[in-house]
Scaffold this motif. Structure first.
Motif, short mmCIF file in Angstrom:
data_model
loop_
_atom_site.label_atom_id
_atom_site.label_comp_id
_atom_site.label_asym_id
_atom_site.label_seq_id
_atom_site.Cartn_x
_atom_site.Cartn_y
_atom_site.Cartn_z
N THR A 19 0.54 -1.58 0.04
CA THR A 19 -0.27 -0.01 -0.18
C THR A 19 1.13 0.96 0.10
OG1 THR A 19 -1.68 -1.10 1.47
CG2 THR A 19 -1.93 0.88 1.49
N ASP A 42 -8.23 -4.06 -1.97
CA ASP A 42 -7.72 -4.33 -0.76
C ASP A 42 -9.14 -4.39 0.37
OD1 ASP A 42 -7.25 -5.82 1.47
OD2 ASP A 42 -4.85 -4.35 1.49
N GLN A 44 -8.88 -4.09 3.20
CA GLN A 44 -8.75 -2.97 4.56
C GLN A 44 -9.12 -1.71 4.03
OE1 GLN A 44 -5.09 -5.09 6.34
NE2 GLN A 44 -4.73 -5.02 4.14
N ASP A 128 -3.81 -0.95 -5.70
CA ASP A 128 -2.78 -2.01 -4.71
C ASP A 128 -3.80 -3.43 -4.19
OD1 ASP A 128 -2.23 -2.07 -2.41
OD2 ASP A 128 -3.12 -0.66 -1.07
MG LIG Z 1 -1.70 -2.94 2.09
#
Ligand SMILES: [Mg+2]
Ligand SMILES: Nc1ncnc2c1ncn2[C@@H]1O[C@H](COP(=O)(O)OP(=O)(O)OP(=O)(O)O)[C@@H](O)[C@H]1O
Length: 284
Positions: A19, A42, A44, A128
């Motif tokens: 990231t 992602d 997250q 990403d």
């Molecule tokens: Mg990451």
């Protein structure tokens, strides 16, 4: 209208600097006048958190794009940085893998969402990815022309890299993906530490020129910048090591992609999709 270079940042090992690299190399491209889109694939959502404004109620995000098979440009938002757009992950991202499992042509859903004017008017799309080789990551790898693989100098990475290499090979053979390795990037480099020298030697022996000359040094500013929602270029003072490293990486990536590696004036926002796109790409 040119087609953008699609660059996935991938390594199924967690915490290796994917990231950090995606955000900062995208920011460095944008600073050089390349129209750049950062896509957060992602669950997250860390890249989105660093660059994005707070989510707007009902706004389209990448999770919705994938589940509803919409055009990705419906999720694109401008960032505070000139020439840099973001496609934020969205809260439902955690459900997308499961959803993709039953989708038609499930490895190519993401690739299909890229066929829209907003995305096609970009020079570079940086993706990403998540720290596992699930369908989301497979979708990123299938859509990618090139893959940049960060490797942190904190553990011995060969087993994980072998698995990633085999996965890429399978995607090329069976899914017709390009997914060539653009390069291996050493991150969290601290040459006073033995593990750094060991990892660097191992990687350069095994992969030779595929390892970028540029390395990303261990630097606490990389840890701090995201919590202030800043790229390293906004967080560090001019001449800072983190800026220098990611700037150097951007040069190397651009030269490997055949993009013009010179600083130019930032382009105006919302430039039309047609017109001067050709002039921004190196031809030979
Ligand atoms: Mg990451
Ligand atoms: N060069 C560096 N020096 C010091 N810390 C770093 C460096 N690069 C990244 N970090 C920090 O290490 C942690 C992991 O980095 P990052 O989130 O970029 O990795 P990741 O591969 O995206 O992780 P994940 O697999 O969880 O998505 C973060 O706290 C980040 O701020």
């Amino acid at each position: 209208m040119g087609t953008p270079h699609i660059l996935a940042i991938a390594n199924q090992k967690g915490g290796v600097g994917k990231t950090t690299t995606a955000v900062n190399v995208a920011a460095a491209f944008a600073q050089r006048g390349l129209r750049t889109l950062l896509v957060d694939l992602d669950i997250q959502g860390s890249a989105s958190a660093t660059l994005g404004a707070p989510a707007v109620e009902g706004a389209v995000d990448v999770a919705r794009v994938l589940m509803e098979e919409r055009a990705l440009d419906t999720a694109m938002v401008e960032t505070r940085l000139e020439n840099l757009w973001l496609a934020p992950a969205g809260e439902a991202m955690a459900l997308v893998d499961l959803h993709l499992a039953s989708a038609f042509g499930r490895e190519r859903v993401f690739e299909r969402t890229l066929r829209c004017p907003g995305v096609q008017s970009m020079d570079v799309v940086v993706v990403d990815t998540a720290p596992y080789l699930g369908l989301l990551t497979v979708n990123a790898l299938v859509a990618a022309e090139k893959v940049l693989i960060p490797v942190s100098c904190e553990y011995l990475p060969m087993l994980g890299l072998k698995l990633l290499g085999e996965t890429l090979q399978r995607l090329r053979d069976r899914a017709g993906a390009k997914a060539e390795v653009l390069g291996y990037l050493l991150t969290m480099v601290d040459r006073r530490e033995r593990i750094t020298t060991e990892v660097e030697d191992l990687l350069r022996q095994r992969f030779g020129a595929a390892v970028f000359d540029t390395v990303i040094r261990a630097n606490t500013h990389h840890k701090a910048a995201p919590s202030h929602q800043r790229t390293i270029f906004e967080h560090e003072a001019e001449g800072g090591r983190g800026r220098e490293d990611y700037d150097g990486l951007a040069s190397e990536v651009m030269s490997r992609l055949g993009l013009i590696g010179v600083r130019r004036k930032p382009l105006a926002r919302r430039a039309p999709a047609t017109g001067t796109a050709k002039g921004r790409r190196a031809t030979g």
